[in-house]
Design a protein around this motif. Structure first.
Motif, PDB file in Angstrom:
ATOM      1  N   LEU A 211     -12.769   4.924   6.622  1.00 58.05           N
ATOM      2  CA  LEU A 211     -11.784   5.832   6.013  1.00 58.05           C
ATOM      3  C   LEU A 211     -10.408   5.166   5.934  1.00 58.05           C
ATOM      4  O   LEU A 211      -9.683   5.330   4.950  1.00 58.05           O
ATOM      5  N   GLU A 212     -10.081   4.391   6.965  1.00 59.18           N
ATOM      6  CA  GLU A 212      -8.800   3.675   6.960  1.00 59.18           C
ATOM      7  C   GLU A 212      -8.751   2.652   5.824  1.00 59.18           C
ATOM      8  O   GLU A 212      -7.724   2.500   5.157  1.00 59.18           O
ATOM      9  N   THR A 213      -9.867   1.979   5.592  1.00 64.06           N
ATOM     10  CA  THR A 213      -9.936   1.007   4.491  1.00 64.06           C
ATOM     11  C   THR A 213      -9.731   1.712   3.153  1.00 64.06           C
ATOM     12  O   THR A 213      -9.020   1.219   2.273  1.00 64.06           O
ATOM     13  N   ILE A 214     -10.350   2.882   2.995  1.00 63.60           N
ATOM     14  CA  ILE A 214     -10.198   3.654   1.748  1.00 63.60           C
ATOM     15  C   ILE A 214      -8.730   4.039   1.547  1.00 63.60           C
ATOM     16  O   ILE A 214      -8.173   3.869   0.456  1.00 63.60           O
ATOM     17  N   VAL A 215      -8.106   4.547   2.601  1.00 62.34           N
ATOM     18  CA  VAL A 215      -6.712   4.989   2.485  1.00 62.34           C
ATOM     19  C   VAL A 215      -5.788   3.799   2.211  1.00 62.34           C
ATOM     20  O   VAL A 215      -4.893   3.885   1.370  1.00 62.34           O
ATOM     21  N   ASN A 216      -6.028   2.679   2.883  1.00 61.61           N
ATOM     22  CA  ASN A 216      -5.194   1.495   2.637  1.00 61.61           C
ATOM     23  C   ASN A 216      -5.318   1.025   1.189  1.00 61.61           C
ATOM     24  O   ASN A 216      -4.332   0.600   0.577  1.00 61.61           O
ATOM     25  N   GLY A 217      -6.520   1.121   0.626  1.00 60.73           N
ATOM     26  CA  GLY A 217      -6.730   0.771  -0.779  1.00 60.73           C
ATOM     27  C   GLY A 217      -5.920   1.686  -1.688  1.00 60.73           C
ATOM     28  O   GLY A 217      -5.318   1.234  -2.676  1.00 60.73           O
ATOM     29  N   ALA A 218      -5.882   2.968  -1.347  1.00 63.67           N
ATOM     30  CA  ALA A 218      -5.128   3.937  -2.158  1.00 63.67           C
ATOM     31  C   ALA A 218      -3.624   3.678  -2.054  1.00 63.67           C
ATOM     32  O   ALA A 218      -2.897   3.766  -3.047  1.00 63.67           O
ATOM     33  N   ILE A 219      -3.176   3.337  -0.850  1.00 61.09           N
ATOM     34  CA  ILE A 219      -1.734   3.076  -0.649  1.00 61.09           C
ATOM     35  C   ILE A 219      -1.296   1.848  -1.450  1.00 61.09           C
ATOM     36  O   ILE A 219      -0.182   1.793  -1.969  1.00 61.09           O
ATOM     37  N   GLU A 220      -2.203   0.870  -1.568  1.00 59.61           N
ATOM     38  CA  GLU A 220      -1.877  -0.319  -2.373  1.00 59.61           C
ATOM     39  C   GLU A 220      -1.814   0.009  -3.861  1.00 59.61           C
ATOM     40  O   GLU A 220      -1.032  -0.576  -4.601  1.00 59.61           O
ATOM     41  N   LYS A 221      -2.663   0.941  -4.291  1.00 58.68           N
ATOM     42  CA  LYS A 221      -2.782   1.223  -5.733  1.00 58.68           C
ATOM     43  C   LYS A 221      -1.757   2.238  -6.246  1.00 58.68           C
ATOM     44  O   LYS A 221      -1.294   2.119  -7.377  1.00 58.68           O
ATOM     45  N   TRP A 222      -1.459   3.243  -5.416  1.00 52.29           N
ATOM     46  CA  TRP A 222      -0.556   4.292  -5.874  1.00 52.29           C
ATOM     47  C   TRP A 222       0.700   4.362  -4.995  1.00 52.29           C
ATOM     48  O   TRP A 222       0.674   3.909  -3.853  1.00 52.29           O
ATOM     49  N   ASN A 223       1.745   4.970  -5.521  1.00 52.85           N
ATOM     50  CA  ASN A 223       2.963   5.169  -4.731  1.00 52.85           C
ATOM     51  C   ASN A 223       2.812   6.445  -3.917  1.00 52.85           C
ATOM     52  O   ASN A 223       3.084   7.540  -4.421  1.00 52.85           O
ATOM     53  N   LEU A 224       2.374   6.295  -2.692  1.00 50.25           N
ATOM     54  CA  LEU A 224       2.114   7.467  -1.848  1.00 50.25           C
ATOM     55  C   LEU A 224       3.095   7.526  -0.693  1.00 50.25           C
ATOM     56  O   LEU A 224       3.426   6.500  -0.088  1.00 50.25           O
ATOM     57  N   LEU A 225       3.516   8.732  -0.381  1.00 50.11           N
ATOM     58  CA  LEU A 225       4.405   8.925   0.766  1.00 50.11           C
ATOM     59  C   LEU A 225       3.610   9.165   2.030  1.00 50.11           C
ATOM     60  O   LEU A 225       4.013   8.757   3.126  1.00 50.11           O
ATOM     61  N   ASP A 226       2.456   9.836   1.886  1.00 54.99           N
ATOM     62  CA  ASP A 226       1.606  10.048   3.054  1.00 54.99           C
ATOM     63  C   ASP A 226       0.216  10.513   2.640  1.00 54.99           C
ATOM     64  O   ASP A 226       0.033  10.990   1.516  1.00 54.99           O
TER      65      ASP A 226
END
Lengths: 78, 145
Positions: free
Chosen positions: B64-79
């Motif tokens: 799940l951490e890998t998935i979230v890190n991938g999303a943080i790299e791709k989109w501008n996310l605050l949390d």
């Protein structure tokens, strides 16, 4: 060398155990280990997913001594 | 970012608010997207009475951490917040919460959807359904797209 093997969900029930430690030869792949387990347990299981040290790996991934190898059915969370 | 596997029942909407209250992003976020998966009483025309969810401690959190890190790299996310139940689950209890916060809706919407789909296809969880006629492992998830 030895690796620890874990099974989950329906595969754990099919194998009759959640984990075991298995002696393997050097230079064998995760899929070769899987085939030898199927033969020794005399079971059939399609669509297995494989992970080594808690990360998905390809079937040709080479195992090392002390690896934690996991076999499980397709995931169904969410 | 918070990723948690929960053994006890939770209210996804309340959890999202508790988490947001602790964040220091007031004035920065303009978009919140969330997905809540909730326990049904049917699947493939069967009457389901309860569900047991199994996971792979260690690998599930890591994946799940890998998935979230991938999303943080791709989109501008605050949390990002992910909660997922395991153990025995009753009808109408929440199973999963994915929430994303961003300045604009595109990042929140798209990342929430992709995180959820990647969770469904790759995170090591397995459902066992208890029905009025017996017990059965769920063999596959329904397609999300």
């Amino acid at each position: 060398m030895q690796v620890s093997v874990k099974y989950f969900a329906s595969l754990r029930e099919l194998m009759g155990e959640a984990s075991s430690v298995i002696d393997i030869e050097e230079n064998i792949s995760v899929s070769e280990l899987w085939q030898s387990i199927l033969e020794s347990k005399k079971v059939v299981f399609d669509n297995v997913m494989m992970a080594v040290n808690m990360e998905y790996v390809k079937s040709e991934h080479q195992l090392k001594s002390g690896d934690e190898v996991a076999f499980f059915p397709p995931v169904t969370g969410g | 970012m918070l990723i948690e596997i929960r053994k006890e029942a939770f209210n996804a909407y309340a959890e999202m608010q508790y988490y947001l209250d602790e964040l220091d992003i007031d004035g920065q976020y303009g978009a919140t997207a969330s997905f809540v998966g909730t326990m049904r009483d049917f699947n493939e025309d069967k009457n389901i009475t309860s569900l047991t969810l199994e996971y792979y401690p260690g690998m599930t959190e890591k994946h799940l951490e890998t998935i979230v890190n991938g999303a943080i790299e791709k989109w501008n996310l605050l949390d990002v917040l992910i909660l997922h139940r395991v153990g025995k689950i009753k009808i109408a209890e929440d199973i999963v919460l994915v929430a994303t916060w961003s300045a604009h809706r595109k990042d929140a919407f798209e990342s929430c959807r992709v995180i959820m789909e990647q969770l469904k296809s790759g995170a090591p969880f397995w459902k066992k359904e208890e029905t009025t006629t017996g017990v059965k492992w769920v063999e596959k998830n329904t397609p999300g797209f």
